[in-house]
Design a protein around this motif. Structure first.
Motif, PDB file in Angstrom:
ATOM      1  N   ILE A 139      -3.662  10.530  -4.418  1.00 40.78           N
ATOM      2  CA  ILE A 139      -2.752   9.584  -5.086  1.00 40.78           C
ATOM      3  C   ILE A 139      -2.217   8.623  -4.027  1.00 40.78           C
ATOM      4  O   ILE A 139      -1.442   9.014  -3.151  1.00 40.78           O
ATOM      5  N   GLN A 140      -2.613   7.366  -4.090  1.00 37.80           N
ATOM      6  CA  GLN A 140      -2.350   6.442  -2.998  1.00 37.80           C
ATOM      7  C   GLN A 140      -0.863   6.232  -2.716  1.00 37.80           C
ATOM      8  O   GLN A 140      -0.452   6.168  -1.553  1.00 37.80           O
ATOM      9  N   VAL A 141      -0.057   6.114  -3.736  1.00 41.77           N
ATOM     10  CA  VAL A 141       1.382   5.884  -3.540  1.00 41.77           C
ATOM     11  C   VAL A 141       1.989   7.034  -2.743  1.00 41.77           C
ATOM     12  O   VAL A 141       2.737   6.825  -1.781  1.00 41.77           O
ATOM     13  N   LEU A 142       1.661   8.264  -3.146  1.00 45.01           N
ATOM     14  CA  LEU A 142       2.200   9.435  -2.446  1.00 45.01           C
ATOM     15  C   LEU A 142       1.634   9.533  -1.033  1.00 45.01           C
ATOM     16  O   LEU A 142       2.350   9.891  -0.089  1.00 45.01           O
ATOM     17  N   ALA A 143       0.345   9.210  -0.885  1.00 44.79           N
ATOM     18  CA  ALA A 143      -0.270   9.263   0.448  1.00 44.79           C
ATOM     19  C   ALA A 143       0.423   8.281   1.397  1.00 44.79           C
ATOM     20  O   ALA A 143       0.666   8.596   2.573  1.00 44.79           O
ATOM     21  N   ALA A 144       0.772   7.101   0.893  1.00 46.56           N
ATOM     22  CA  ALA A 144       1.456   6.098   1.719  1.00 46.56           C
ATOM     23  C   ALA A 144       2.850   6.574   2.105  1.00 46.56           C
ATOM     24  O   ALA A 144       3.274   6.441   3.263  1.00 46.56           O
ATOM     25  N   ILE A 145       3.572   7.142   1.151  1.00 47.76           N
ATOM     26  CA  ILE A 145       4.931   7.631   1.419  1.00 47.76           C
ATOM     27  C   ILE A 145       4.891   8.767   2.441  1.00 47.76           C
ATOM     28  O   ILE A 145       5.658   8.793   3.408  1.00 47.76           O
ATOM     29  N   PHE A 146       3.958   9.688   2.243  1.00 41.69           N
ATOM     30  CA  PHE A 146       3.878  10.842   3.130  1.00 41.69           C
ATOM     31  C   PHE A 146       3.341  10.475   4.515  1.00 41.69           C
ATOM     32  O   PHE A 146       3.533  11.229   5.471  1.00 41.69           O
ATOM     33  N   THR A 147       2.664   9.326   4.627  1.00 40.91           N
ATOM     34  CA  THR A 147       2.252   8.860   5.947  1.00 40.91           C
ATOM     35  C   THR A 147       3.481   8.563   6.802  1.00 40.91           C
ATOM     36  O   THR A 147       3.536   8.899   7.992  1.00 40.91           O
ATOM     37  N   PHE A 148       4.486   7.944   6.199  1.00 39.29           N
ATOM     38  CA  PHE A 148       5.757   7.689   6.903  1.00 39.29           C
ATOM     39  C   PHE A 148       6.439   9.009   7.259  1.00 39.29           C
ATOM     40  O   PHE A 148       6.911   9.199   8.395  1.00 39.29           O
TER      41      PHE A 148
END
Length: 378
Positions: A279-288
């Motif tokens: 899930i791209q949105v979650l992947a982006a958030i969790f990258t931070f």
């Protein structure tokens, strides 16, 4: 901090200019990749060896000497006429990094108030964060738009500026070694020192494994375009800066409880990514979040080593830095084995979580040991 920035940029920028170096020196990409290995080997070997050899030197002359050697190594990289000279130059540049980091931390901590030691370490390690998120892309840009040799000239220029700042501002502390230099090695016989160094190596190997393969994880697993990867790496770097200072503040308040909590959170996030990384949105958030947690544990781990190795803090921190590099080398090998074993790229997250739990186990054991010893002394 500026010296650490220069060193970190010099270490990681080679990844961005590998194709240019390979083309100019007429060597293969895999062979050029050994330049990264040479730098890491310099750090692994140099940590204990250079620290022991220079243990009796005054701290300020030592700092100046170490920066000068790094400048020579990077200048040699800039003018290297062939691959062999470049390989040796990268080894020389890496040789002094662990010792510098150790001496810089011990000097800075000695000047800090008692409840500000971990946050002081965080200020130094900010240079590492900035080297990754600013220095490396800037150096890559210079290499791609001027030439790769100009990148190393820029690193040298930054180191020279840092050296000029060091000369008037770093106090002339004498060496803390009063007995046999080799006698300082006895500090590694202490269980708490062994545990502190193991905590750094094992506690970091999981997130380093994930970070080593973060680009393909973002593209092949999360479905981001290749063009989005630099942006997401900046997001990771922004999290690293935030986590660095938060981790320093937490470690000043409660060193081992905060380390245990941060490692538990990191293992949890890695496990969660194993489920939701598609899930791209979650992947982006969790990258931070990953960047924040990865660097939140650094100040506390360095402070823990110094606290347990008060008899030889500089040597212990240098060996600790070498152990981190060894863990990073192991992470690259392990991640490759996991992928080629048929488990797939996606499983890197789960492997990272399991390895982080091993680090958490060491932290919890150390915390219990501290409490037991505290009760025994009453």
């Amino acid at each position: 901090m500026l010296v650490v920035f220069s060193f970190t940029t010099g270490e990681f920028v080679i990844a961005g200019i590998l194709p240019d170096v390979a083309a100019d020196l007429a060597v293969s990409i895999p062979a050029t990749g050994l330049l990264v290995t040479a730098y890491a080997l310099g750090m692994i070997v140099g940590g204990p060896v250079v620290t022991v050899v220079t243990a009796r030197l005054g701290r300020k002359p030592l700092i100046v000497g170490l920066i000068t050697v790094s400048i020579i190594g990077n200048l040699g990289s800039a003018v290297a006429p062939n691959y062999g000279v470049l390989l040796v130059s990268r080894f020389i540049a890496g040789l002094v990094v662990a010792t510098f980091f150790a001496v810089a931390i011990t000097i800075a901590v000695s000047m800090a108030s008692e409840n500000k030691q971990a946050s002081t370490v965080a200020k130094l390690t900010l240079g590492m964060n900035l080297g990754m998120i600013l220095g490396t892309p800037i150096g890559t840009f210079i290499g791609q738009n001027v030439n790769w040799r100009a990148t190393f000239v820029a690193v040298v220029a930054c180191s020279v500026v840092a050296l000029l700042l060091v000369l008037p501002s770093v106090p002339a502390h004498p060496s803390t070694v009063t007995g046999s230099v080799l006698g300082e090695m006895r500090v590694f016989a202490h269980r708490d020192v062994q545990l502190a160094i193991a905590l750094t190596a094992v506690g970091n190997v999981g997130i380093v494994t994930v970070f080593t393969f973060i680009a393909p994880l973002l593209t092949d697993v999360s479905g981001f375009s290749a063009g989005a990867v630099p942006v997401l790496l900046l997001v990771y770097g922004a999290g690293a800066v935030v986590g660095n200072f938060v981790g320093g503040w937490l470690s000043d308040k409660a060193l081992m409880p905060s380390l245990a909590g941060l490692l538990a959170a990191l293992a949890g996030i890695l496990t969660l990514l194993w489920f939701v990384s598609g899930i791209q949105v979650l992947a982006a958030i969790f990258t931070f979040v990953l960047g924040a947690l990865a660097f939140a544990i650094v100040p506390g781990m360095q402070t823990r080593v110094m606290a347990t190795a008060s008899a030889a803090p500089t040597l212990a921190v240098a060996v600790n830095a070498s152990s981190f590099q060894a863990a990073a080398a192991f992470a690259g090998w392990l991640g490759g084995r996991v992928i080629t074993s048929g488990q797939g790229l996606h499983s890197i997250y789960l492997v990272g979580a399991i390895l982080t739990l091993a680090g958490l186990a060491i932290a919890v054991y150390s915390l219990r040991r501290d409490r037991h010893m505290s009760l025994s002394s009453l």
